[in-house]
Design a protein around this motif. Structure first.
Motif, PDB file in Angstrom:
ATOM      1  N   PRO A   5       0.831  -1.209   0.000  1.00 27.67           N
ATOM      2  CA  PRO A   5       0.000   0.000   0.000  1.00 27.67           C
ATOM      3  C   PRO A   5       0.862   1.254   0.000  1.00 27.67           C
ATOM      4  CG  PRO A   5      -0.083  -1.081   2.136  1.00 27.67           C
ATOM      5  CD  PRO A   5       0.720  -1.968   1.223  1.00 27.67           C
ATOM      6  N   GLN A   6       0.381   2.250  -0.686  1.00 22.56           N
ATOM      7  CA  GLN A   6       1.087   3.529  -0.701  1.00 22.56           C
ATOM      8  C   GLN A   6       0.728   4.312   0.563  1.00 22.56           C
ATOM      9  OE1 GLN A   6       3.310   4.826  -2.972  1.00 22.56           O
ATOM     10  NE2 GLN A   6       3.315   2.732  -3.773  1.00 22.56           N
ATOM     11  N   HIS A   7       1.738   4.823   1.215  1.00 22.26           N
ATOM     12  CA  HIS A   7       1.515   5.615   2.428  1.00 22.26           C
ATOM     13  C   HIS A   7       1.696   7.091   2.100  1.00 22.26           C
ATOM     14  CE1 HIS A   7       1.397   2.111   5.023  1.00 22.26           C
ATOM     15  NE2 HIS A   7       2.456   1.649   4.373  1.00 22.26           N
ATOM     16  N   ALA A   8       0.967   7.876   2.778  1.00 22.35           N
ATOM     17  CA  ALA A   8       1.135   9.322   2.633  1.00 22.35           C
ATOM     18  C   ALA A   8       2.521   9.693   3.138  1.00 22.35           C
ATOM     19  CB  ALA A   8       0.063  10.047   3.442  1.00 22.35           C
ATOM     20  N   PRO A   9       3.128  10.723   2.579  1.00 22.24           N
ATOM     21  CA  PRO A   9       4.446  11.132   3.069  1.00 22.24           C
ATOM     22  C   PRO A   9       4.376  11.508   4.539  1.00 22.24           C
ATOM     23  CG  PRO A   9       3.578  12.699   1.447  1.00 22.24           C
ATOM     24  CD  PRO A   9       2.605  11.582   1.554  1.00 22.24           C
ATOM     25  N   PHE A  10       5.483  11.294   5.219  1.00 22.85           N
ATOM     26  CA  PHE A  10       5.541  11.630   6.637  1.00 22.85           C
ATOM     27  C   PHE A  10       5.306  13.127   6.777  1.00 22.85           C
ATOM     28  CE2 PHE A  10       6.180  10.046  10.716  1.00 22.85           C
ATOM     29  CZ  PHE A  10       6.895  10.953  11.466  1.00 22.85           C
ATOM     30  N   PRO A  11       4.338  13.540   7.625  1.00 26.12           N
ATOM     31  CA  PRO A  11       3.885  14.935   7.643  1.00 26.12           C
ATOM     32  C   PRO A  11       4.925  15.974   8.049  1.00 26.12           C
ATOM     33  CG  PRO A  11       2.539  13.564   9.096  1.00 26.12           C
ATOM     34  CD  PRO A  11       3.580  12.695   8.497  1.00 26.12           C
ATOM     35  N   CYS A  12       5.978  15.596   8.756  1.00 26.59           N
ATOM     36  CA  CYS A  12       6.913  16.646   9.185  1.00 26.59           C
ATOM     37  C   CYS A  12       7.987  16.882   8.131  1.00 26.59           C
ATOM     38  CB  CYS A  12       7.528  16.323  10.541  1.00 26.59           C
ATOM     39  SG  CYS A  12       8.663  14.945  10.539  1.00 26.59           S
ATOM     40  N   ARG A  13       7.979  16.087   7.058  1.00 28.64           N
ATOM     41  CA  ARG A  13       8.920  16.298   5.963  1.00 28.64           C
ATOM     42  C   ARG A  13       8.303  17.279   4.971  1.00 28.64           C
ATOM     43  NH1 ARG A  13       9.911  10.123   5.735  1.00 28.64           N
ATOM     44  NH2 ARG A  13      11.396   9.929   7.427  1.00 28.64           N
ATOM     45  N   GLY A  14       9.163  17.989   4.316  1.00 35.34           N
ATOM     46  CA  GLY A  14       8.664  18.894   3.287  1.00 35.34           C
ATOM     47  C   GLY A  14       8.355  20.274   3.846  1.00 35.34           C
ATOM     48  N   THR A  15       7.771  21.074   3.007  1.00 33.15           N
ATOM     49  CA  THR A  15       7.442  22.454   3.345  1.00 33.15           C
ATOM     50  C   THR A  15       6.241  22.494   4.282  1.00 33.15           C
ATOM     51  OG1 THR A  15       8.212  23.101   1.167  1.00 33.15           O
ATOM     52  CG2 THR A  15       6.865  24.696   2.364  1.00 33.15           C
ATOM     53  N   PRO A  16       6.350  23.238   5.372  1.00 35.01           N
ATOM     54  CA  PRO A  16       5.185  23.360   6.265  1.00 35.01           C
ATOM     55  C   PRO A  16       3.986  23.898   5.497  1.00 35.01           C
ATOM     56  CG  PRO A  16       7.132  24.287   7.302  1.00 35.01           C
ATOM     57  CD  PRO A  16       7.503  23.983   5.872  1.00 35.01           C
ATOM     58  N   ASP A  17       2.846  23.248   5.694  1.00 32.99           N
ATOM     59  CA  ASP A  17       1.647  23.662   4.977  1.00 32.99           C
ATOM     60  C   ASP A  17       0.524  24.127   5.900  1.00 32.99           C
ATOM     61  OD1 ASP A  17       0.613  21.331   6.100  1.00 32.99           O
ATOM     62  OD2 ASP A  17       0.576  20.230   4.212  1.00 32.99           O
ATOM     63  N   GLY A  18       0.779  24.159   7.202  1.00 31.68           N
ATOM     64  CA  GLY A  18      -0.238  24.629   8.137  1.00 31.68           C
ATOM     65  C   GLY A  18      -1.301  23.608   8.463  1.00 31.68           C
ATOM     66  N   SER A  19      -1.125  22.372   7.995  1.00 32.35           N
ATOM     67  CA  SER A  19      -2.145  21.356   8.251  1.00 32.35           C
ATOM     68  C   SER A  19      -2.117  20.895   9.705  1.00 32.35           C
ATOM     69  CB  SER A  19      -1.935  20.145   7.334  1.00 32.35           C
ATOM     70  OG  SER A  19      -0.768  19.431   7.708  1.00 32.35           O
ATOM     71  N   ALA A  20      -3.276  20.435  10.157  1.00 28.52           N
ATOM     72  CA  ALA A  20      -3.377  19.880  11.510  1.00 28.52           C
ATOM     73  C   ALA A  20      -2.481  18.658  11.639  1.00 28.52           C
ATOM     74  CB  ALA A  20      -4.824  19.524  11.826  1.00 28.52           C
ATOM     75  N   ASP A  21      -2.326  17.880  10.568  1.00 30.64           N
ATOM     76  CA  ASP A  21      -1.488  16.689  10.601  1.00 30.64           C
ATOM     77  C   ASP A  21      -0.029  17.061  10.845  1.00 30.64           C
ATOM     78  OD1 ASP A  21      -1.190  13.871  10.448  1.00 30.64           O
ATOM     79  OD2 ASP A  21      -0.577  14.014   8.345  1.00 30.64           O
ATOM     80  N   GLN A  22       0.465  18.070  10.142  1.00 33.01           N
ATOM     81  CA  GLN A  22       1.844  18.512  10.365  1.00 33.01           C
ATOM     82  C   GLN A  22       2.016  19.062  11.778  1.00 33.01           C
ATOM     83  OE1 GLN A  22       3.265  21.299   7.462  1.00 33.01           O
ATOM     84  NE2 GLN A  22       4.157  19.672   6.197  1.00 33.01           N
ATOM     85  N   LEU A  23       1.063  19.857  12.224  1.00 38.90           N
ATOM     86  CA  LEU A  23       1.147  20.408  13.570  1.00 38.90           C
ATOM     87  C   LEU A  23       1.155  19.296  14.606  1.00 38.90           C
ATOM     88  CD1 LEU A  23       1.250  22.748  15.570  1.00 38.90           C
ATOM     89  CD2 LEU A  23      -1.249  22.838  15.446  1.00 38.90           C
ATOM     90  N   ALA A  24       0.274  18.326  14.467  1.00 38.78           N
ATOM     91  CA  ALA A  24       0.220  17.208  15.417  1.00 38.78           C
ATOM     92  C   ALA A  24       1.544  16.464  15.441  1.00 38.78           C
ATOM     93  CB  ALA A  24      -0.926  16.262  15.048  1.00 38.78           C
ATOM     94  N   THR A  25       2.117  16.225  14.282  1.00 39.80           N
ATOM     95  CA  THR A  25       3.400  15.524  14.218  1.00 39.80           C
ATOM     96  C   THR A  25       4.490  16.324  14.916  1.00 39.80           C
ATOM     97  OG1 THR A  25       2.772  14.420  12.169  1.00 39.80           O
ATOM     98  CG2 THR A  25       5.128  14.559  12.647  1.00 39.80           C
ATOM     99  N   GLN A  26       4.524  17.631  14.669  1.00 38.90           N
ATOM    100  CA  GLN A  26       5.543  18.465  15.303  1.00 38.90           C
ATOM    101  C   GLN A  26       5.332  18.567  16.815  1.00 38.90           C
ATOM    102  OE1 GLN A  26       8.303  19.340  14.042  1.00 38.90           O
ATOM    103  NE2 GLN A  26       7.853  18.862  11.922  1.00 38.90           N
ATOM    104  N   LEU A  27       4.074  18.615  17.252  1.00 37.79           N
ATOM    105  CA  LEU A  27       3.804  18.661  18.691  1.00 37.79           C
ATOM    106  C   LEU A  27       4.230  17.360  19.365  1.00 37.79           C
ATOM    107  CD1 LEU A  27       0.374  20.513  18.832  1.00 37.79           C
ATOM    108  CD2 LEU A  27       2.602  21.370  19.597  1.00 37.79           C
TER     109      LEU A  27
END
Length: 172
Positions: A5-27
């Protein structure tokens, strides 16, 4: 052959996009890192003192003498956990039990001079570490970080599960 199965990229990689997923990962990352650092710099004080007991010490210093039941509520902990940790603090001379002036049958937990000394030593160690971490940051960046963290904490306290006992508090 079965395709993986294809997984979504790990949310803390890449350019910050302001998503709740990235924020949750960083927190989550922040909480884990701070926990690791805390275990290394919170060495001032008696052996065998759980790092979680420092939350009791902080609250008593910040808010004054409290009943164990109130500490359990504000620290979102079990009364049995608070009781065990506060007993350890009492045994080490960092906290003392005082008669509750409003109810002689109950007792309040209060910080001793030794508890204040240990707390301040740990506070200095924490602040020295943070000064190293932020040494290359501008004053404007530090102010912005403090402002945004304060805003985030205020909303966490007043929105959703912590807003009221039903856990359905309205966010404003």
């Amino acid at each position: 052959m079965t395709e993986r199965p294809q997984h979504a990229p790990f949310p803390c990689r890449g350019t910050p996009d302001g998503s709740a997923d990235q924020l949750a990962t960083q927190l989550i990352r922040l909480v884990r890192l701070v926990s690791r650092v805390k275990s290394r710099i919170t060495k001032v004080g008696p052996e065998g003192l759980e790092s979680a007991a420092y939350a009791i010490l902080f609250h008593l210093i910040d808010k004054g003498p409290q009943r164990a039941s109130h500490l359990a509520e504000v620290l979102h902990s079990d009364i049995s956990t608070i009781s065990r940790q506060s007993s350890t603090l009492v045994d080490h001379g960092l906290v003392e039990r005082q008669a509750d002036p409003e109810d002689g049958r109950a007792s309040l937990l209060a910080v001793t001079q030794e508890g204040l000394r240990i707390f301040e030593a740990n506070r200095r160690a924490r602040n020295e570490w943070l000064e190293q971490v932020l040494s290359a940051w501008t004053d404007a960046d530090r102010i912005a970080l403090n402002s945004l963290l304060s805003q985030l904490n205020n909303h966490i306290e007043t929105c959703g599960p912590l807003a009221d006992r039903t856990g359905k508090g309205e966010c404003t």
